[in-house]
Each structure stands twice: as C-alpha cells, then as structure tokens.
Design a protein around this motif. Structure first.
Motif, PDB file in Angstrom:
ATOM      1  N   ILE A  13      37.928  30.945  32.521  1.00  0.00           N
ATOM      2  CA  ILE A  13      36.811  31.892  32.607  1.00  0.00           C
ATOM      3  C   ILE A  13      36.404  32.084  34.075  1.00  0.00           C
ATOM      4  CG2 ILE A  13      34.385  32.274  32.009  1.00  0.00           C
ATOM      5  CD1 ILE A  13      35.869  32.520  29.516  1.00  0.00           C
ATOM      6  N   VAL A  14      36.328  30.995  34.832  1.00  0.00           N
ATOM      7  CA  VAL A  14      35.934  31.074  36.245  1.00  0.00           C
ATOM      8  C   VAL A  14      36.972  31.876  37.035  1.00  0.00           C
ATOM      9  CG1 VAL A  14      35.625  29.698  38.351  1.00  0.00           C
ATOM     10  CG2 VAL A  14      34.522  28.994  36.233  1.00  0.00           C
ATOM     11  N   ILE A  15      38.252  31.622  36.805  1.00  0.00           N
ATOM     12  CA  ILE A  15      39.311  32.368  37.502  1.00  0.00           C
ATOM     13  C   ILE A  15      39.222  33.854  37.157  1.00  0.00           C
ATOM     14  CG2 ILE A  15      41.802  32.738  37.614  1.00  0.00           C
ATOM     15  CD1 ILE A  15      42.137  29.698  37.329  1.00  0.00           C
ATOM     16  N   THR A  16      38.992  34.169  35.907  1.00  0.00           N
ATOM     17  CA  THR A  16      38.896  35.565  35.481  1.00  0.00           C
ATOM     18  C   THR A  16      37.711  36.265  36.144  1.00  0.00           C
ATOM     19  OG1 THR A  16      39.908  35.013  33.355  1.00  0.00           O
ATOM     20  CG2 THR A  16      38.673  37.085  33.483  1.00  0.00           C
ATOM     21  N   VAL A  17      36.552  35.627  36.140  1.00  0.00           N
ATOM     22  CA  VAL A  17      35.362  36.228  36.748  1.00  0.00           C
ATOM     23  C   VAL A  17      35.557  36.390  38.253  1.00  0.00           C
ATOM     24  CG1 VAL A  17      32.913  35.848  37.243  1.00  0.00           C
ATOM     25  CG2 VAL A  17      33.793  35.473  34.937  1.00  0.00           C
ATOM     26  N   ALA A  18      36.127  35.387  38.912  1.00  0.00           N
ATOM     27  CA  ALA A  18      36.370  35.474  40.356  1.00  0.00           C
ATOM     28  C   ALA A  18      37.328  36.620  40.681  1.00  0.00           C
ATOM     29  CB  ALA A  18      36.916  34.152  40.878  1.00  0.00           C
ATOM     30  N   CYS A  19      38.350  36.785  39.872  1.00  0.00           N
ATOM     31  CA  CYS A  19      39.304  37.882  40.100  1.00  0.00           C
ATOM     32  C   CYS A  19      38.667  39.246  39.862  1.00  0.00           C
ATOM     33  CB  CYS A  19      40.542  37.698  39.227  1.00  0.00           C
ATOM     34  SG  CYS A  19      41.620  36.386  39.793  1.00  0.00           S
ATOM     35  N   VAL A  20      37.811  39.351  38.876  1.00  0.00           N
ATOM     36  CA  VAL A  20      37.119  40.626  38.630  1.00  0.00           C
ATOM     37  C   VAL A  20      36.203  40.959  39.803  1.00  0.00           C
ATOM     38  CG1 VAL A  20      35.388  41.756  37.153  1.00  0.00           C
ATOM     39  CG2 VAL A  20      37.316  40.545  36.131  1.00  0.00           C
ATOM     40  N   VAL A  21      35.502  39.983  40.326  1.00  0.00           N
ATOM     41  CA  VAL A  21      34.647  40.207  41.495  1.00  0.00           C
ATOM     42  C   VAL A  21      35.483  40.648  42.691  1.00  0.00           C
ATOM     43  CG1 VAL A  21      33.125  39.074  43.171  1.00  0.00           C
ATOM     44  CG2 VAL A  21      32.802  38.692  40.728  1.00  0.00           C
ATOM     45  N   MET A  22      36.609  39.999  42.922  1.00  0.00           N
ATOM     46  CA  MET A  22      37.486  40.389  44.029  1.00  0.00           C
ATOM     47  C   MET A  22      38.039  41.792  43.824  1.00  0.00           C
ATOM     48  SD  MET A  22      37.428  38.137  46.344  1.00  0.00           S
ATOM     49  CE  MET A  22      38.813  38.680  47.311  1.00  0.00           C
ATOM     50  N   GLU A  23      38.314  42.153  42.581  1.00  0.00           N
ATOM     51  CA  GLU A  23      38.799  43.506  42.291  1.00  0.00           C
ATOM     52  C   GLU A  23      37.730  44.544  42.605  1.00  0.00           C
ATOM     53  OE1 GLU A  23      41.074  46.615  41.555  1.00  0.00           O
ATOM     54  OE2 GLU A  23      41.808  44.565  41.579  1.00  0.00           O
ATOM     55  N   LEU A  24      36.501  44.237  42.299  1.00  0.00           N
ATOM     56  CA  LEU A  24      35.412  45.161  42.607  1.00  0.00           C
ATOM     57  C   LEU A  24      35.254  45.361  44.109  1.00  0.00           C
ATOM     58  CD1 LEU A  24      32.752  44.032  39.988  1.00  0.00           C
ATOM     59  CD2 LEU A  24      34.117  46.117  39.977  1.00  0.00           C
ATOM     60  N   ILE A  25      35.629  44.381  44.885  1.00  0.00           N
ATOM     61  CA  ILE A  25      35.549  44.492  46.347  1.00  0.00           C
ATOM     62  C   ILE A  25      36.736  45.271  46.897  1.00  0.00           C
ATOM     63  CG2 ILE A  25      35.607  43.154  48.496  1.00  0.00           C
ATOM     64  CD1 ILE A  25      34.072  40.959  46.949  1.00  0.00           C
ATOM     65  N   THR A  26      37.943  45.011  46.395  1.00  0.00           N
ATOM     66  CA  THR A  26      39.150  45.606  46.983  1.00  0.00           C
ATOM     67  C   THR A  26      39.574  46.911  46.331  1.00  0.00           C
ATOM     68  OG1 THR A  26      40.616  44.348  45.525  1.00  0.00           O
ATOM     69  CG2 THR A  26      40.029  43.337  47.638  1.00  0.00           C
ATOM     70  N   LEU A  27      39.402  47.062  45.038  1.00  0.00           N
ATOM     71  CA  LEU A  27      39.798  48.257  44.284  1.00  0.00           C
ATOM     72  C   LEU A  27      41.283  48.610  44.443  1.00  0.00           C
ATOM     73  CD1 LEU A  27      36.701  50.506  44.966  1.00  0.00           C
ATOM     74  CD2 LEU A  27      37.185  49.153  42.931  1.00  0.00           C
ATOM     75  N   HIS A  28      42.147  47.610  44.360  1.00  0.00           N
ATOM     76  CA  HIS A  28      43.589  47.844  44.450  1.00  0.00           C
ATOM     77  C   HIS A  28      44.332  47.471  43.171  1.00  0.00           C
ATOM     78  CE1 HIS A  28      43.984  49.130  48.562  1.00  0.00           C
ATOM     79  NE2 HIS A  28      43.089  48.229  48.910  1.00  0.00           N
ATOM     80  N   LEU A  29      43.631  47.116  42.132  1.00  0.00           N
ATOM     81  CA  LEU A  29      44.176  46.750  40.824  1.00  0.00           C
ATOM     82  C   LEU A  29      44.967  45.447  40.818  1.00  0.00           C
ATOM     83  CD1 LEU A  29      45.405  50.220  39.482  1.00  0.00           C
ATOM     84  CD2 LEU A  29      43.245  49.074  39.014  1.00  0.00           C
ATOM     85  N   LEU A  30      45.103  44.784  41.947  1.00  0.00           N
ATOM     86  CA  LEU A  30      45.853  43.534  42.004  1.00  0.00           C
ATOM     87  C   LEU A  30      45.091  42.415  41.300  1.00  0.00           C
ATOM     88  CD1 LEU A  30      48.274  41.914  43.107  1.00  0.00           C
ATOM     89  CD2 LEU A  30      46.860  41.412  45.088  1.00  0.00           C
ATOM     90  N   PHE A  31      43.843  42.212  41.698  1.00  0.00           N
ATOM     91  CA  PHE A  31      43.068  41.128  41.108  1.00  0.00           C
ATOM     92  C   PHE A  31      42.727  41.402  39.646  1.00  0.00           C
ATOM     93  CE2 PHE A  31      42.293  40.393  45.628  1.00  0.00           C
ATOM     94  CZ  PHE A  31      42.619  39.047  45.701  1.00  0.00           C
ATOM     95  N   LEU A  32      42.681  42.663  39.260  1.00  0.00           N
ATOM     96  CA  LEU A  32      42.452  42.995  37.860  1.00  0.00           C
ATOM     97  C   LEU A  32      43.620  42.528  36.998  1.00  0.00           C
ATOM     98  CD1 LEU A  32      40.515  44.400  35.900  1.00  0.00           C
ATOM     99  CD2 LEU A  32      41.820  46.489  36.275  1.00  0.00           C
ATOM    100  N   MET A  33      44.834  42.675  37.507  1.00  0.00           N
ATOM    101  CA  MET A  33      46.022  42.220  36.775  1.00  0.00           C
ATOM    102  C   MET A  33      46.043  40.695  36.681  1.00  0.00           C
ATOM    103  SD  MET A  33      47.502  44.993  35.930  1.00  0.00           S
ATOM    104  CE  MET A  33      46.133  46.115  36.048  1.00  0.00           C
ATOM    105  N   VAL A  34      45.661  40.019  37.759  1.00  0.00           N
ATOM    106  CA  VAL A  34      45.614  38.551  37.738  1.00  0.00           C
ATOM    107  C   VAL A  34      44.517  38.085  36.775  1.00  0.00           C
ATOM    108  CG1 VAL A  34      45.216  36.478  39.129  1.00  0.00           C
ATOM    109  CG2 VAL A  34      46.568  38.353  40.060  1.00  0.00           C
TER     110      VAL A  34
END
Length: 164
Positions: A13-34
């Motif tokens: 859950i923590v990894i998923t939330v952290a990746c979603v937050v990073m995706e919101l910052i970068t907007l490159h779909l990479l962290f969303l896939m992770v």
C-alpha cells in the motif's frame, strides 16, 4: 515474536501511494505503471497467500510489462493530435522586427513584432550590412539575452494590373 512478513500488505500500500504521488508530480505514466504493478502484482499475490519473494517477483514482472507494453500505447494516445505550440524564446525565431537604432559594428536594438525591445546583433552572414533605424529585420535565433537578426527580405508586390 510476530512474523513480520504478515504485514507486507502495508508495504505494498505504501509503495502504491508513493508511486501515485510521484506520478502526480512527473505526469509521465511511469510511476503509475509501477503503482499498478505493486497493487495488482504485490498486494494481489499477498491476498492470495503467496510468499514474499513471489509477491516481489510478480510486482516486478507486472510493473515491467506495464512500463514497456502499456505505457507507450497510452502515451501515444494521450499525446496524439496535440499541437506543438512554441513558447517563450522558442516562439521568437522567425518573428519580424524593426531596428530602433542604426546598428554599429553589427549590434543595436530591435523592436520585435510582439512589442518587446531586445538587444540585437546581426547574424554572421550579414555582419557587414548597414542597418538604418526602422529597417525590417527577422529574428534568426536567440543567444542569451540577445536577438540574432538578419535583414528581412522586402515583400514581393503584385504587379499592378490597372496600368497598361
């Protein structure tokens, strides 16, 4: 002593939330896939009762597949048809201008078509050209805070058909 591997669901859950937050910052779909790989592969296998190494392996494989197979397709769909609009300094190249003062040694000032006045210098091919005040110029490039300009070609006028 409690078995720490029973709390791996919290890690996913923590990894998923952290990746979603990073995706919101970068907007490159990479962290969303992770994030999707962690949620589906890691947490999903945890809920099925798999060992920790199976969870990590399935999260890594699923994340890799999503990054290399799904992300390029999504990126093409999202970016397709988007008009490229030049902004800032990139938009100035090719813009018309007028000399505000006579150029001395290839340097002077030019008022661009957008109303901005820039320090200007003539490009290398036109260094020896005399530029009087009010002369038409064209922006060739921007070099720092200086507009590199060249004399603009005179507009071609259509022949007057009323004269015989």
């Amino acid at each position: 002593m409690p078995d720490l591997f029973q709390y791996t669901w919290i890690v996913w859950i923590v990894i998923t939330v952290a990746c979603v937050v990073m995706e919101l910052i970068t907007l490159h779909l990479l962290f969303l896939m992770v994030a999707a790989g962690s949620l589906i592969g890691g947490l999903g296998t945890r809920l099925l009762g798999a060992d920790w190494w199976v969870q990590v392996l399935s999260a890594a494989v699923l994340s890799g597949l999503l990054v290399f197979l799904i992300r390029p397709l999504l990126w093409r769909v999202l970016v397709k048809g988007r008009d490229v609009h030049l902004t800032n300094v990139d938009a100035l190249s090719g813009m018309g201008a007028r000399a505000t003062v006579a150029f001395v040694d290839g340097a002077g000032f030019a008022k661009l078509a957008n109303g901005e006045t820039w320090t200007a210098r003539l490009d290398d091919a036109h260094e020896s050209v005399t530029v009087p005040p009010g002369a038409r110029l064209s922006v060739v490039a921007i070099d720092g805070a200086t507009a590199v300009v060249a004399p603009a070609p005179h507009p071609i006028t259509a022949p007057d058909s009323t004269k015989g």
